[in-house]
Design a protein around this motif. Structure first.
Motif: not given
Length: 797
Positions: A720-730, A758-770
């Motif tokens: 899918x389309x995710x927020x780039x993780x900290x290891x993605x430089x470009x 991967x909602x975890x990648x976006x900082x979402x977790x637990x019951x608050x995830x869609x």
């Protein structure tokens, strides 16, 4: 009588002055630097004697080149021991000057090895040379080991353009004593002593044959050091310290670039003599051995240029036999051109080494009295082989095999990329190019190709040579440029706005060059990755930029040789150096002569590109964003994507073709997809996939602005389309992405089949995830007993 007396007196004065100069010069004659001392730090220690002078600011040493006073960067260091190691034992006394104190305090004459002196300086910024007239300099202490040297008006300076360790000249400059010890007007004076040299005769010996003799003058009490010469490998010699001159036998092996052979099985060579391409040729009409320039790229080497060394040992005895005339070479002496004779009259030769160290694989041919030598006596108009007394450049031979000539000719065609414009009809005929490559490789990959293999290549070469030139059709469109010198593709540098040449880019996006008509016949604006090639400067990197910085290029089309020249013509300033050229891999401006293959290009119509795919759970995925339209896709299906009303899902639509600058997702089963460049017929109403034609840097400041395509960090089977993780430089060039804004991770809906997120990648977790149902639709209030997806995993409410 008085007149005669006056003339005799004048003559005596001239002779006396000449003798005086010779006597002064004798202080340096046959001398070397025996010792090198610390720089003087006080005028009290500045005695009459020999010194080496160093310009402190320029970090260079003064040398008398003839009469000119030059600054030489011979020691790139400021360490005294490095100075000492270079000068002590050095026989080049042009660095040595004799200082003599005058009767008047603080004044000195400074004399060089020619016997002449540092001159008076009469104007500012004057480059100085030694002069026959004695002149006294005032030497003043600046501080430490630095001194100023002053003529009547000016102190000496050093001119070396800009920077340290650059060659320059001694000049007159300031009128006041320099106030810094490290200025360009500061000089250090290192005392040296000289000693008389002795002569060592090096006798280079191979199997008891002296093949070369060289003399060297060295200081006593030093170990002899033999120099290296072409074809000779030194195996050993006596390196004991010598106290006086003498002979040193240098034992060697000799590796020659040819083999002696028999008349029954002759092995032929082309023999080059001197520099250039002067080859021995049998002049049958005059029974002489001429020496003409011969191209090293011929369909085949003529028999007149083929010679065999007939004998049993090159060091002992051989004769030179010509293939075309069946005659031998006879050398009749110095100044006489060699002739073609029967075997009984032929000269007998042996090899010797050459004195020319720079002539790789060079050797000499001697009959024991003189060497074969290239000459063209004035008025004779007979360039040919003569006798000469020295193993110099004109006596130095190098060897070419007969096979090398058709190989060189074929290489101009073998390395032409498939599909290049402007070649030969013969090579456009099915199978002929393959036959050429096969014949070429059969000769090239065989150290001793057979005559049949060589003839097979020669036959094809001749067919190419006599073939008509193919017609060239050139118009606005997409092409790839392959450099003739390095055979690499012009390609954009990743993450930069300049170009260089790279190999294996025949299917790359970054090697597609768009020749866009500039509105006038034969003139184009060139584009790569949606950017324009800029204007051109001599030896300057050609930049890519926007339309405002574009250059205008003319194209010199090939005439049957595939070679295209591309010249930027927006200005007449140094226009001859505005050709597209490769220097060190980068595209720059330079001239485009016949001898400049780095300015020659093979132009190949660009028809398609390949995109690498990554496999996830049996399917392959990639994104693409291209500066040109795609008419069809093979090896995958292309999809655009539109965000749904709640902006949590990307509804995917399959397209058969893709307009320029539209982001797509490619889905297939292989590891590559092929996209054909052409017109797009697809009507794309809505597409939220955007992209970039150049690399985009990703950092903490802008990371939240992008959603990039990839695999689920927690579940590698989901994409899918995710927020780039900290290891993605470009984000790489030519990739599609989503402008994130306030978006979370995005699921892709392929007609009801939904990819994981991967909602975890976006900082979402637990019951608050869609939460999503099994069709991929977001659910605000899950119903008890229903099956749903959250955090990429199924669960039952």
């Amino acid at each position: 009588m008085k007149k005669i007396t006056f003339l005799l007196t004048l003559l005596a004065m001239v002779v006396c002055n000449v003798r005086s100069a010779f006597a002064d010069d004798a202080k340096w004659t046959d001398k070397g630097i025996a010792t090198f001392g610390e720089a003087v730090t006080s005028l009290d220690n500045l005695n009459d004697g020999f010194y080496v002078l160093r310009n402190v600011g320029r970090k260079t040493f003064v040398k008398a080149e003839g009469e000119a006073l030059k600054l030489k960067p011979v020691v790139k260091s400021t360490n005294f021991n490095d100075f000492k190691n270079f000068f002590q034992g050095n026989t080049d006394v042009a660095y040595v000057f004799y200082l003599k104190k005058s009767a008047t305090g603080g004044k000195y004459t400074i004399q060089g090895k020619t016997g002449n002196y540092f001159p008076n300086s009469t104007r500012k910024d004057e480059s100085l040379s030694l002069n026959a007239t004695k002149y006294e300099y005032t030497i003043e202490h600046i501080g430490g080991s630095s001194f100023g040297l002053k003529s009547d008006t000016y102190y000496l300076d050093g001119k070396a353009y800009n920077g340290d360790y650059l060659e320059g000249t001694v000049v007159s400059y300031g009128e006041t004593l320099p106030n810094r010890e490290d200025s360009n007007g500061a000089y250090e004076l290192y005392p040296v002593t000289l000693n008389t040299l002795c002569t060592v005769n090096f006798k280079y010996t191979v199997k008891n044959h002296v093949v070369f003799a060289a003399s060297k003058k060295v200081l006593p009490n030093t170990a002899p050091s033999a120099d290296n010469y072409p074809c000779l490998t030194i195996t050993g010699y006596n390196k004991d310290v010598i106290t006086e001159g003498g002979d040193v036998v240098v034992n060697c092996t000799m590796t020659l670039p040819f083999e002696v052979s028999s008349i029954e099985s002759p092995k032929y060579y082309a023999i080059k003599m001197h520099t250039g391409n002067r080859m021995l040729v049998a002049d049958k009409a005059n029974s002489e051995v001429a020496c003409y320039d011969v191209s090293t790229s011929l369909t085949e080497l003529p028999d007149e240029n083929q010679w065999a060394f007939i004998g049993t040992d090159a060091l002992e005895s051989f004769k030179l036999y010509n293939k075309a005339t069946k005659k031998y070479l006879k050398s009749s002496g110095s100044g006489t051109i060699a002739t073609l004779v029967d075997e009984a009259e032929a000269s007998t030769f042996h090899v010797m080494a050459t004195e020319r160290k720079e002539m790789t694989n060079g050797f000499c041919i001697s009959n024991g009295s003189y060497y074969l030598n290239y000459q063209n006596p004035e008025g004779s108009n007979k360039p040919g082989v003569y006798g000469y007394g020295l193993p110099d450049q004109g006596s130095t031979c190098t060897i070419f095999t007969p096979a090398s000539f058709p190989l060189n000719y074929a290489s101009d065609w073998v390395y032409v990329p498939e599909g290049a414009i402007g070649g030969k009809v013969y090579l456009e005929t099915a199978g002929n190019r393959t036959a050429l490559k096969d014949a070429y490789n059969a000769v090239k990959n065989n150290a001793n190709p057979t005559e049949e293999e060589i003839n097979a290549l020669v036959t094809i070469n001749k067919a190419i040579e006599t073939s008509e030139a193919s017609k060239v059709t050139f118009k606005e469109g997409y092409y790839r440029l392959v450099n003739r010198k390095d055979h690499n593709f012009l390609h954009i540098v990743e993450g930069n706005n300049i170009m260089n040449t790279q190999e294996a880019k025949d299917k790359a996006v970054g090697s597609v060059v768009y020749f866009k008509s500039a509105g006038e016949e034969g003139k184009y604006n060139l584009m790569i990755e949606g950017m324009y090639l800029g204007t051109v400067g001599k030896s300057t990197n050609i930049a890519l930029g926007n339309e405002g910085s574009k250059g205008t290029y003319s194209v010199v089309l090939p005439e049957g040789n595939y070679i295209t020249k591309i010249q930027e013509i927006s200005t007449d300033n140094e226009k001859d150096y505005h050709y597209l050229h490769v220097n060190g891999g980068n595209a720059v401006g330079w001239e485009a002569s016949e001898g400049a293959p780095a300015s020659h290009w093979y132009v190949v119509p660009a028809t398609d590109i390949e995109v690498d795919m990554k496999t996830v759970e049996g399917k392959s995925y990639a994104t693409a964003y291209l500066p040109f339209a795609v008419s069809s896709v093979e090896g995958a299906e292309a999809y655009t994507g539109a965000l749904n009303a709640t902006k949590d899902q990307l509804d995917m639509t399959k397209v058969e073709s893709v307009p320029a600058n539209q982001g797509v997702v490619l889905v297939g089963t292989g590891n590559k997809a092929t996209l054909t460049i052409g017109k797009a017929t697809a009507n794309i109403a809505s597409n939220d996939l955007v992209g970039t034609n150049t690399k985009v840097t990703v950092n903490d400041a802008n990371r939240a602005s992008y959603l990039v395509f990839g695999k689920n960090k927690d579940n590698a089977s989901e994409v899918g389309f995710f927020k780039p993780s900290a290891t993605v430089a470009s984000i790489p060039a030519n990739k599609a992405y989503l402008n994130a804004s306030a978006l979370g991770a995005i699921v892709m809906n392929f007609g009801g089949s939904v990819t994981g997120v991967n909602t975890v990648v976006l900082g979402e977790n637990g019951a608050n995830a869609p939460v999503y149902d099994l069709s991929g639709r977001r659910v605000i209030a899950p119903v008890k007993g229903g099956v749903y997806i959250q955090n990429g995993k199924k669960f039952i409410k």
